[in-house]
Enzyme design. Structure first.
Site, PDB file in Angstrom:
ATOM      1  N   LYS A 120       0.822  -1.215   0.000  1.00  0.00           N
ATOM      2  CA  LYS A 120       0.000   0.000   0.000  1.00  0.00           C
ATOM      3  C   LYS A 120       0.861   1.272   0.000  1.00  0.00           C
ATOM      4  O   LYS A 120       0.476   2.278  -0.586  1.00  0.00           O
ATOM      5  CB  LYS A 120      -0.910   0.004   1.227  1.00  0.00           C
ATOM      6  CG  LYS A 120      -2.034  -1.029   1.188  1.00  0.00           C
ATOM      7  CD  LYS A 120      -2.936  -0.857   2.414  1.00  0.00           C
ATOM      8  CE  LYS A 120      -3.748  -2.096   2.723  1.00  0.00           C
ATOM      9  NZ  LYS A 120      -4.912  -2.313   1.892  1.00  0.00           N
ATOM     10  N   GLY A 169      -8.682  -6.316   5.721  1.00  0.00           N
ATOM     11  CA  GLY A 169      -8.878  -5.556   6.957  1.00  0.00           C
ATOM     12  C   GLY A 169      -7.904  -5.943   8.069  1.00  0.00           C
ATOM     13  O   GLY A 169      -7.983  -5.416   9.176  1.00  0.00           O
ATOM     14  N   HIS A 212     -16.879   3.867   0.390  1.00  0.00           N
ATOM     15  CA  HIS A 212     -15.934   3.106  -0.426  1.00  0.00           C
ATOM     16  C   HIS A 212     -16.511   3.036  -1.842  1.00  0.00           C
ATOM     17  O   HIS A 212     -17.541   2.423  -2.071  1.00  0.00           O
ATOM     18  CB  HIS A 212     -15.772   1.703   0.179  1.00  0.00           C
ATOM     19  CG  HIS A 212     -14.890   0.797  -0.630  1.00  0.00           C
ATOM     20  ND1 HIS A 212     -13.736   0.246  -0.137  1.00  0.00           N
ATOM     21  CD2 HIS A 212     -14.991   0.354  -1.900  1.00  0.00           C
ATOM     22  CE1 HIS A 212     -13.174  -0.499  -1.068  1.00  0.00           C
ATOM     23  NE2 HIS A 212     -13.921  -0.450  -2.156  1.00  0.00           N
ATOM     24  N   ARG A 300      -6.654  -7.745  -9.931  1.00  0.00           N
ATOM     25  CA  ARG A 300      -7.340  -9.031 -10.160  1.00  0.00           C
ATOM     26  C   ARG A 300      -8.828  -8.727 -10.326  1.00  0.00           C
ATOM     27  O   ARG A 300      -9.260  -7.588 -10.220  1.00  0.00           O
ATOM     28  CB  ARG A 300      -7.139  -9.927  -8.952  1.00  0.00           C
ATOM     29  CG  ARG A 300      -7.562  -9.197  -7.653  1.00  0.00           C
ATOM     30  CD  ARG A 300      -7.615 -10.106  -6.468  1.00  0.00           C
ATOM     31  NE  ARG A 300      -7.724  -9.360  -5.217  1.00  0.00           N
ATOM     32  CZ  ARG A 300      -8.846  -8.852  -4.734  1.00  0.00           C
ATOM     33  NH1 ARG A 300      -9.982  -8.958  -5.396  1.00  0.00           N
ATOM     34  NH2 ARG A 300      -8.844  -8.191  -3.593  1.00  0.00           N
TER      35      ARG A 300
HETATM   36  P1  ADP Z   1      -7.772  -4.021   3.109  1.00  0.00           P
HETATM   37  O1  ADP Z   1      -6.819  -4.080   1.948  1.00  0.00           O
HETATM   38  O2  ADP Z   1      -7.220  -4.635   4.362  1.00  0.00           O
HETATM   39  O3  ADP Z   1      -9.155  -4.503   2.798  1.00  0.00           O
HETATM   40  P2  ADP Z   1      -8.347  -1.214   2.608  1.00  0.00           P
HETATM   41  O4  ADP Z   1      -7.242  -0.249   2.561  1.00  0.00           O
HETATM   42  O5  ADP Z   1      -8.922  -1.686   1.315  1.00  0.00           O
HETATM   43  O6  ADP Z   1      -7.871  -2.477   3.487  1.00  0.00           O
HETATM   44  O7  ADP Z   1      -9.507  -0.655   3.523  1.00  0.00           O
HETATM   45  C1  ADP Z   1     -10.636  -1.443   3.874  1.00  0.00           C
HETATM   46  C2  ADP Z   1     -11.761  -0.554   4.348  1.00  0.00           C
HETATM   47  O8  ADP Z   1     -11.368   0.198   5.494  1.00  0.00           O
HETATM   48  C3  ADP Z   1     -12.221   0.491   3.356  1.00  0.00           C
HETATM   49  O9  ADP Z   1     -13.148  -0.015   2.445  1.00  0.00           O
HETATM   50  C4  ADP Z   1     -12.831   1.539   4.269  1.00  0.00           C
HETATM   51  O10 ADP Z   1     -14.111   1.150   4.691  1.00  0.00           O
HETATM   52  C5  ADP Z   1     -11.947   1.498   5.484  1.00  0.00           C
HETATM   53  N1  ADP Z   1     -10.889   2.536   5.391  1.00  0.00           N
HETATM   54  C6  ADP Z   1      -9.708   2.410   4.771  1.00  0.00           C
HETATM   55  N2  ADP Z   1      -8.984   3.547   4.858  1.00  0.00           N
HETATM   56  C7  ADP Z   1      -9.737   4.410   5.584  1.00  0.00           C
HETATM   57  C8  ADP Z   1      -9.539   5.754   6.053  1.00  0.00           C
HETATM   58  N3  ADP Z   1      -8.421   6.427   5.807  1.00  0.00           N
HETATM   59  N4  ADP Z   1     -10.530   6.338   6.755  1.00  0.00           N
HETATM   60  C9  ADP Z   1     -11.673   5.659   7.045  1.00  0.00           C
HETATM   61  N5  ADP Z   1     -11.895   4.405   6.654  1.00  0.00           N
HETATM   62  C10 ADP Z   1     -10.950   3.768   5.934  1.00  0.00           C
END
Ligand code: ADP
Length: 651
Positions: A120, A169, A212, A300
């Site tokens: 990331k 998550g 999201h 993907r």
């Molecule tokens: P992972 O790759 O572990 O699934 P992500 O970066 O895709 O993690 O984030 C998963 C979810 O967490 C997002 O869809 C959102 O709901 C929440 N999230 C991520 N970043 C933020 C942020 N900066 N502020 C608030 N919520 C966030």
């Protein structure tokens, strides 16, 4: 352009996504090769494939993550290409490279593109360079506690700590204030280290009222197109449960900005194949083009790709396979149209009240209604094991607009039947009815805010309880035609059913083979089978009952679970605390000695039951008052059926 010829594709995955890819591959005339672990020998994806190869033990590390075994299976089976699906090896750049080295076409992006987006922090840095807005924060190399704490102070609380190698998550912690930072950092690092073998983290500003929204893209290695956006804001434990396309409240201006950024992101890394650029939008004041940020790119196919397919008419797996064969992206940007609305619900084997814990069990019954796309990898009799993701199915509904799509999904969920393990079925049905969802007021905190209304198990009404009793007694099936009923007199019996932590008792009087009277919790109902349906108190129900061993499920909108209690299994403690005096055996009540309200002493005879030429006298266990006489003289009773109910026993 390189033309790669292959006439077979191996699917390096399992479950619904393997089944879904197999269908498209075969429709394109390709031979579909499945791989399977020891736990999956009888799985649906194995059955659907043209050929299937065992690759190792049940643990993913021994099978679906075992790249060498998968590549060997592809070579041995003559499949020229490998489709990774999602999860498992789909975002592993070494596997992509190993496929190429073995002369196999990887149906997906290049190893470099996967690598570029794999972490990331590096991905964020790359996107910043490409002019894509990223969430404010720190994604530097200095991982010292002091540097990270300073970054959090600079960004301003609340902040989110994220594992750079994160996914699902894991390794993610929201921190509300500086006092909580050190503990949260330690927790996130430990979790990330355990899950990904990489404890590095980044710090992000916590976005308030986050939505999201992600953009589906397709690249040919140089140019990219987008297939509009999906909204995945309904999440529990940071994981998606309901997804839809297009995003509610999306404006032309916002869409132009987001899809443009997504295409830029893809082109910046020379992306080939299907990918998803995930954004987080700060929706405090609705969707605004200056308040969305890149989160990550998934290199993907996504779980939720069917909603995009539903609104664009594109089969994304077909496009992936065509690109892998060296063809051009089949449509130009202005030929890709958005039409209608689609919603997907993920049906999981999980214990919602316990905090969405994954559940396991044998699915004794699985049925999905027509009129809805159901992507599943299981059928009746299959087992949800602890080895893999506990998703049972994705249900996808489409319609001309959001309201129609959601209504269609609601109808479909109400007719979805899964028995044998705990699921989030009722939770999903309730979630779709939350007014904020209907009114398009989405954000990722919606589920948590409504959890106490969404989580409890469904409570069956007395009509559902009555239907369960019929099933428990085996009265829900038509008796054989030769059974002859004309000479029978009404038969009364009772059954005790387990419901949640307690029990219920239902008295059933058979009026005719297809007509019954029930009494449960003081309510009286008439149940009449007409054709395939049960008509209760004159109203058709569409309810279905399913019995497997001691478990009875009534499908009536929700799936109501009961257990049939074997009276002989009842513990002494149960029996002592129970105010009912029950039939110890199946038989006919010959006499009843007491009336409601009668005061009795310990040992007072209450009724007699005759069975197999034996007469048995039921007596009062303790002094007390007769609260209710459940059956009259001449009635048939089952073992365990309550005959007399006592009021609170007098000490
Ligand atoms: P992972 O790759 O572990 O699934 P992500 O970066 O895709 O993690 O984030 C998963 C979810 O967490 C997002 O869809 C959102 O709901 C929440 N999230 C991520 N970043 C933020 C942020 N900066 N502020 C608030 N919520 C966030």
């Amino acid at each position: 352009m390189v033309v790669s010829v292959f006439d077979g594709v191996l699917i390096a995955n399992r479950g619904e996504i393997a089944c879904r890819i197999i269908r498209t591959a075969r429709a394109m005339g390709l031979r579909a090769v499945a791989v399977y672990s020891e736990a999956d020998a009888g799985a649906l994806h194995v059955e659907l494939a043209d050929h299937a190869v065992p690759i190792g033990g049940a643990a993913p590390s021994e099978s679906y993550l075992n790249g060498a075994a998968i590549i060997a299976a592809a070579k041995a089976s003559g499949a020229g290409a490998v489709h990774p699906g999602y999860g498992f090896l789909s975002e592993n750049p070494e596997f992509v490279a190993d496929c190429a080295a073995a002369g196999l076409v990887f149906v997906g992006p290049s190893a470099d593109a996967v690598r570029a987006m794999g972490l990331k922090d590096a991905a964020k840095a790359l996107m910043e360079q490409a002019g894509v807005p990223v969430v404010p924060g720190y994604h530097g190399a200095d991982q010292s506690d002091a540097r990270l704490a300073r970054a959090a102070d600079d960004v301003g609380y609340p902040v989110l700590i994220k594992a750079v190698a994160g996914g699902g998550g894991k390794g993610m912690r929201r921190v509300m204030n500086p006092d909580a930072f050190a503990a949260a950092l330690a927790g996130a690092r430990a979790e990330a280290q355990a899950a990904f073998g990489n404890g590095d983290v980044l710090i992000e500003k916590w976005i308030d009222t986050p939505r999201h929204i992600e953009v589906q893209i397709f690249g040919d290695g140089a140019k990219a197109v987008h297939l509009f956006e999906r909204d995945c804001s309904l999440q529990r434990r940071h994981q998606k449960v309901i997804e839809e396309a297009p995003a509610p409240g999306m404006t032309d201006e916002m869409r132009l900005a987001m899809t443009g950024a997504a295409v830029r992101a893809a082109e910046a890394i020379g992306y080939r194949s299907a990918g998803t650029v995930e954004f987080i939008a700060d929706a405090r004041d609705g969707l605004r083009p200056d308040r969305y940020y890149f989160m990550e790119m998934n290199t993907r196919l996504q779980v939720e790709h069917p909603v995009t397919e539903a609104v664009t008419g594109v089969d994304l797996v077909e496009w992936q396979l065509r690109l892998a064969r060296g063809e051009a992206i089949p449509l130009a940007q202005d030929q890709i149209r958005l039409s209608g609305h689609a919603v997907e619900a993920r049906l999981y084997a999980e214990d919602v009240p316990a905090g969405f814990l994954p559940a396991t069990g044998r699915l004794s019954h699985v049925a999905f209604p027509a009129g809805l796309r159901a992507d599943t990898g299981v059928r009746t009799g299959d087992v949800i094991t602890p080895h893999y993701d506990p998703m049972i199915a994705k249900l996808i509904a489409a319609g001309p607009d959001r309201k129609a799509a959601v209504a269609s999904l609601q109808r479909g969920l109400a007719r979805t039947e899964v028995a044998g393990c705990a699921t989030n079925h009722t939770f999903l049905r309730r979630l779709l009815r939350v007014p904020d969802f209907a009114e398009e007021m989405l954000d990722t905190g919606l589920i948590d805010r409504h959890l106490k209304d969404l989580a409890p198990p469904p409570v069956p009404c007395t009509r559902s309880r009555s239907l369960a009793a019929l099933s428990a007694m085996g009265l829900d099936r038509a008796p054989p035609a030769h059974a002859g009923f004309a000479l029978w007199s009404p038969i009364a019996q009772s059954v005790v059913l387990g419901l949640g932590a307690g029990t219920i008792s239902v008295a059933v009087t058979t009026l005719a083979p297809d007509r019954f009277l029930t009494e449960v919790d003081g309510a009286l109902h008439e149940l009449h089978r007409i054709g395939d349906d049960w008509v209760v108190d004159g109203a058709p129900t569409g309810a279905r009952m399913h019995r497997c061993g001691d478990a009875v499920t009534v499908f009536w909108g929700n799936a109501y679970e009961f257990s049939v209690i074997d009276p002989l299994d009842r513990t002494a403690e149960d029996a002592a605390s129970d105010a009912s005096v029950r039939a110890p055996m199946p038989g006919r009540v010959t006499q009843v000695f007491v009336a409601e309200g009668a005061e009795v002493a310990e040992g007072t005879p209450l009724a007699t039951i005759e069975a197999m030429k034996m007469e048995h006298t039921l007596t009062a266990r303790t002094p007390g008052t007769v609260a209710k006489v459940m059956v009259g003289a001449g009635s048939q009773v089952e073992a365990g059926a309550p005959v007399i109910v006592m009021a609170e026993a007098v000490e």
